[in-house]
Design a protein around this motif. Sequence first.
Motif, PDB file in Angstrom:
ATOM      1  N   PHE A  34      36.455  47.609  41.446  1.00 21.69           N
ATOM      2  CA  PHE A  34      36.647  47.100  42.800  1.00 21.69           C
ATOM      3  C   PHE A  34      36.412  45.600  42.926  1.00 21.69           C
ATOM      4  CE2 PHE A  34      32.708  49.574  42.368  1.00 21.69           C
ATOM      5  CZ  PHE A  34      31.747  48.582  42.461  1.00 21.69           C
ATOM      6  N   GLN A  35      36.391  44.889  41.817  1.00 19.22           N
ATOM      7  CA  GLN A  35      36.145  43.448  41.862  1.00 19.22           C
ATOM      8  C   GLN A  35      37.225  42.725  42.680  1.00 19.22           C
ATOM      9  OE1 GLN A  35      35.937  41.541  38.053  1.00 19.22           O
ATOM     10  NE2 GLN A  35      35.276  39.601  38.908  1.00 19.22           N
ATOM     11  N   GLY A  36      38.482  43.041  42.428  1.00 15.75           N
ATOM     12  CA  GLY A  36      39.563  42.400  43.168  1.00 15.75           C
ATOM     13  C   GLY A  36      39.506  42.718  44.654  1.00 15.75           C
ATOM     14  N   ALA A  40      39.051  40.027  47.693  1.00 12.07           N
ATOM     15  CA  ALA A  40      40.040  39.932  48.765  1.00 12.07           C
ATOM     16  C   ALA A  40      39.447  40.191  50.148  1.00 12.07           C
ATOM     17  CB  ALA A  40      41.184  40.915  48.505  1.00 12.07           C
ATOM     18  N   THR A  41      38.426  41.062  50.221  1.00  9.50           N
ATOM     19  CA  THR A  41      37.906  41.465  51.534  1.00  9.50           C
ATOM     20  C   THR A  41      36.548  40.881  51.881  1.00  9.50           C
ATOM     21  OG1 THR A  41      36.813  43.429  50.627  1.00  9.50           O
ATOM     22  CG2 THR A  41      39.111  43.684  51.389  1.00  9.50           C
TER      23      THR A  41
END
Length: 78
Positions: A34-36, A40-41
């Motif tokens: 969930f790094q990306g 992004a969030t």
Amino acid sequence: MIQPPALNLDIAGVDLLFDGDGYSICEVNSAPGFQGFETATGLNVARLVLEHCRSTVQLSPPVQQRERTIPPELAFVA
């Protein structure tokens, strides 16, 4: 749309492929990265996953510690 409960998962990552008309589901991961998504969030996904786990798992009383014994054949001999 595939949802994690349909796959017997509490948490899943869904990889999407986008084209001009929309998207297609590429795969569903049972142990998603969930790094990306965090980048992004701005969300702390690890914290959210931990909060989910804490809210859904009933904690049992601690297990009594037993004395650990090492079999003689595995014991270190000086």
